[in-house]
Design an enzyme around this catalytic site. Structure first.
Site, mmCIF file in Angstrom:
data_model
loop_
_atom_site.group_PDB
_atom_site.id
_atom_site.type_symbol
_atom_site.label_atom_id
_atom_site.label_comp_id
_atom_site.label_asym_id
_atom_site.label_seq_id
_atom_site.Cartn_x
_atom_site.Cartn_y
_atom_site.Cartn_z
ATOM 1 N N LYS A 198 9.937 9.738 4.195
ATOM 2 C CA LYS A 198 9.449 11.095 3.947
ATOM 3 C C LYS A 198 9.000 11.742 5.252
ATOM 4 O O LYS A 198 9.367 12.851 5.576
ATOM 5 C CB LYS A 198 8.307 11.040 2.926
ATOM 6 N N GLU A 204 7.408 0.962 10.723
ATOM 7 C CA GLU A 204 8.307 -0.097 10.246
ATOM 8 C C GLU A 204 9.734 0.439 10.117
ATOM 9 O O GLU A 204 10.703 -0.195 10.556
ATOM 10 C CB GLU A 204 7.852 -0.593 8.859
ATOM 11 N N GLY A 256 5.537 10.119 -1.831
ATOM 12 C CA GLY A 256 6.459 9.017 -1.548
ATOM 13 C C GLY A 256 6.699 8.132 -2.759
ATOM 14 O O GLY A 256 7.842 7.801 -3.093
ATOM 15 N N ARG A 257 5.634 7.746 -3.456
ATOM 16 C CA ARG A 257 5.785 6.817 -4.579
ATOM 17 C C ARG A 257 6.332 7.491 -5.830
ATOM 18 O O ARG A 257 6.517 6.832 -6.858
ATOM 19 C CB ARG A 257 4.444 6.123 -4.858
ATOM 20 N N GLU A 342 -1.828 2.706 -5.302
ATOM 21 C CA GLU A 342 -1.950 3.722 -4.248
ATOM 22 C C GLU A 342 -2.436 5.039 -4.853
ATOM 23 O O GLU A 342 -3.075 5.839 -4.184
ATOM 24 C CB GLU A 342 -0.601 3.912 -3.521
ATOM 25 N N HIS A 373 6.002 -20.269 -16.944
ATOM 26 C CA HIS A 373 5.974 -21.611 -16.336
ATOM 27 C C HIS A 373 5.196 -21.601 -15.024
ATOM 28 O O HIS A 373 5.331 -22.514 -14.214
ATOM 29 C CB HIS A 373 7.407 -22.099 -16.119
ATOM 30 N N LYS A 502 -3.036 1.244 9.792
ATOM 31 C CA LYS A 502 -1.938 1.706 10.650
ATOM 32 C C LYS A 502 -2.454 2.007 12.051
ATOM 33 O O LYS A 502 -1.861 1.617 13.058
ATOM 34 C CB LYS A 502 -1.323 2.990 10.077
HETATM 35 O O1 LIG Z 1 8.449 7.582 3.448
HETATM 36 P P1 LIG Z 1 7.520 7.316 4.583
HETATM 37 O O2 LIG Z 1 6.972 8.567 5.178
HETATM 38 O O3 LIG Z 1 8.187 6.451 5.616
HETATM 39 O O4 LIG Z 1 6.280 6.535 4.013
HETATM 40 C C1 LIG Z 1 6.423 5.292 3.400
HETATM 41 C C2 LIG Z 1 5.216 4.907 2.608
HETATM 42 O O5 LIG Z 1 4.087 4.816 3.443
HETATM 43 C C3 LIG Z 1 2.934 5.279 2.775
HETATM 44 O O6 LIG Z 1 2.549 6.461 3.356
HETATM 45 C C4 LIG Z 1 1.822 4.273 2.816
HETATM 46 O O7 LIG Z 1 1.652 3.746 4.086
HETATM 47 C C5 LIG Z 1 3.387 5.487 1.338
HETATM 48 O O8 LIG Z 1 2.629 6.409 0.667
HETATM 49 C C6 LIG Z 1 4.805 5.868 1.529
HETATM 50 O O9 LIG Z 1 5.525 5.698 0.340
#
Ligand SMILES: O=P(O)(O)OC[C@H]1O[C@](O)(CO)[C@@H](O)[C@@H]1O
Length: 534
Positions: A198, A204, A256-257, A342, A373, A502
């Site tokens: 987003k 990452e 995002g979620r 979240e 199990h 972060k």
């Molecule tokens: O889509 P982006 O901006 O890479 O963010 C990834 C995820 O990181 C977050 O901001 C949490 O660190 C989430 O809310 C989001 O889904």
């Protein structure tokens, strides 16, 4: 008396009651405490909520302003107040004939155009109209994390029987092992990489995207041509060298979620095709209509939320287990962890004051029967009560293996029955006596075989897991989170709690590289840096 006080007083009166006694007192209970919506059945009769409890919970929801907040969300008002944004994932699955205004601007035409662009690209990838340097695309790698990974990864697995596109892989973790193991064995010349973010700044994702680009550049003369991007940050995607025709944007009023319904679902669309993706959207839209129009007492998201509030706030059960008896929903618990935790893991109310109730519960789970199990021992006999949410379908997708599906369903029902009934000490003694034990040894062995029972469960049942029913279920959980958030009085749509870690990770990089020292770090962190630095 406040609604909370009245509920607490009611709970105190009934807390020790057996759930089974509710069935004995009311033959119609199973029907009365079941809610239906478009082919889904939600059975919440195996909880300790009775008619009075339900009325009090509904009154609480009403008093929390649910109707107003729901109308505000669906009409594009900025209910995400700490980020000054509307919350409009529902618009991503709305029909083209609808009108939803954000600051006097109808958002539907833009969403429809974006949907068509994604569909055209997805179909081109599937048909071979879009090719890699080595020909037709055989593999798609979606690089994203959190909401840019969990939704599509969960849904791609869930809809495996509908796959007729290229293979789809997901890389999320900054741990190089993840991208290394995913790319091993893939042909860069026939691989498409989707960078899904987003913000297009998530460390990452950007680190993994760089790694994928270097991997591709070893064999492909123009790696950027085999990259697509999904983001709200058009300026940043352009800077990354991805041509605008392969950049699929969305607006910042999609969290995002909650973003699987739009371009973040591109990997899913490539896997199953635009038509099945449309069915997924239709399922979500059907649940939206139900949520908007069904009276609260017959409203499925409201029912899930009331059960959640009862268990978390009144009974003080800190966790809830989501247990899909559907192997292909094995990523659903992880997806729901982000969606629910979240969204509702907050300590501050909308007005900035400290929350006077508990925040949302810990959500966890695994598919049945595997969990049986592993951790069901604690669920049956542990000292802590874990409310369980079972999910099951009448049919599987393997007609030749219908006998296995029947066994699966039998296990699901058996678990909720066992958790309800339990096994008394007398019953355990009788079993031990039949095995020839007597006296103190019989007593000792019998005690280990007692099941306390009276453990609450719900069951969400469907005909079959399809794109449509998956859409219904995901929208159902989204609205459940919304209702619980409204009742708790929090903003379910920001996520400030992810920021601090972060920031500190960024600051720790030069420390681990040895470029800066550990001054100002606590003793533990400093010692760990010493041990772990390369
Ligand atoms: O889509 P982006 O901006 O890479 O963010 C990834 C995820 O990181 C977050 O901001 C949490 O660190 C989430 O809310 C989001 O889904």
């Amino acid at each position: 008396m406040s609604k909370w006080t009245a509920l607490k007083a009611h709970h105190a009166r009934v807390a020790d009651r057996s759930i089974l006694s509710l069935f004995e007192a009311d033959a119609a209970r199973a029907g009365d405490f079941s809610t239906r919506a478009g082919g889904l059945l939600f059975d919440w009769s195996k909880t300790n909520i009775d008619a009075e409890g339900r009325a009090l919970l509904l009154a609480l929801a009403g008093a929390s302003g649910l109707a107003g907040r729901r109308a505000a969300m669906f009409s594009g008002q900025k209910i995400n107040e700490t980020e000054d944004r509307a919350v409009l994932h529902i618009a991503l699955r709305a029909g083209e004939d609808q009108r939803i205004l954000v600051e006097d601007q109808d958002v539907i035409p833009g969403i429809s155009a974006g949907r068509r662009a994604c569909a055209a690209f997805a179909e081109a990838v599937r048909s071979g109209g879009f090719q890699g340097q080595g020909g037709k695309i055989t593999d798609v790698v979606n690089i994203g994390i959190g909401g840019s990974d969990l939704g599509p990864a969960m849904a791609v697995l869930a809809l495996a029987p509908f796959h007729d596109g290229p293979r789809v892989h997901f890389v999320s973790n900054v741990d190089g092992a993840h991208i290394h193991d995913t790319l091993a064995g893939l042909n860069p010349e026939t691989t498409l990489v989707i960078v899904a973010s987003k913000t297009f700044t998530t460390i990452e994702t950007m680190t993994n995207a760089d790694t994928a680009k270097r991997w591709m550049a070893k064999r492909v003369s123009d790696p950027g041509a085999q990259f697509a991007a999904v983001s709200t940050a058009a300026d940043k995607t352009a800077g990354y060298g991805i041509a605008p025709e392969r950049v699929f944007g969305f607006e910042d009023w999609v969290g995002g979620r909650y973003s699987l319904w739009g371009p973040i679902g591109l990997a899913l669309m490539i896997a199953v095709g635009a038509e099945d993706f449309g069915q997924f959207l239709a399922g979500g839209a059907a649940m939206d209509q139900h949520f908007l129009t069904a009276p609260d007492a017959q409203n499925m998201p409201v029912a899930l939320a009331l059960v959640g509030i009862w268990h978390n706030q009144l009974c003080d059960y800190a966790t809830r287990a989501v247990l899909p008896y559907e192997q292909r929903l094995s990523r659903l618990p992880a997806y729901l962890q982000q969606l629910e935790m979240e969204s509702n893991g907050k300590s501050v109310a909308l007005d900035g004051s400290a929350l006077t109730v508990q925040s949302g519960p810990v959500v966890w789970g695994e598919p049945g029967t595997n969990g049986q199990h592993a951790f069901y021992q604690l669920i049956h006999q542990g000292t802590r009560v874990v409310p369980c949410e079972f999910i099951v379908a009448r049919h599987g997708h393997e007609p030749d293996l219908a006998h296995q599906h029947l066994l699966l369903v039998a296990n699901c029902l058996a678990q909720s029955e066992a958790l309800l009934r339990g096994r008394s000490l007398d019953e355990a003694r009788a079993i031990m006596a039949k095995r020839g034990l007597s006296g103190a040894e019989l007593e000792r062995q019998a005690r280990h075989r007692v099941f306390p029972g009276n453990r609450p469960t719900t069951t969400l049942a469907m005909e079959r897991l399809t794109p449509f029913s998956l859409g219904q279920i995901i929208a159902l959980y989204e609205h459940r989170v919304f209702v619980e958030g409204v009742i708790l009085g929090i903003n379910s749509y920001d996520q400030w709690g992810v920021e601090l870690g972060k920031e500190l990770a960024l600051a720790l990089q030069p420390v681990l590289e040895g470029r800066t020292g550990t001054e100002g770090k606590d003793g533990s962190t400093a010692a760990l840096v010493e041990f772990l630095k390369a």
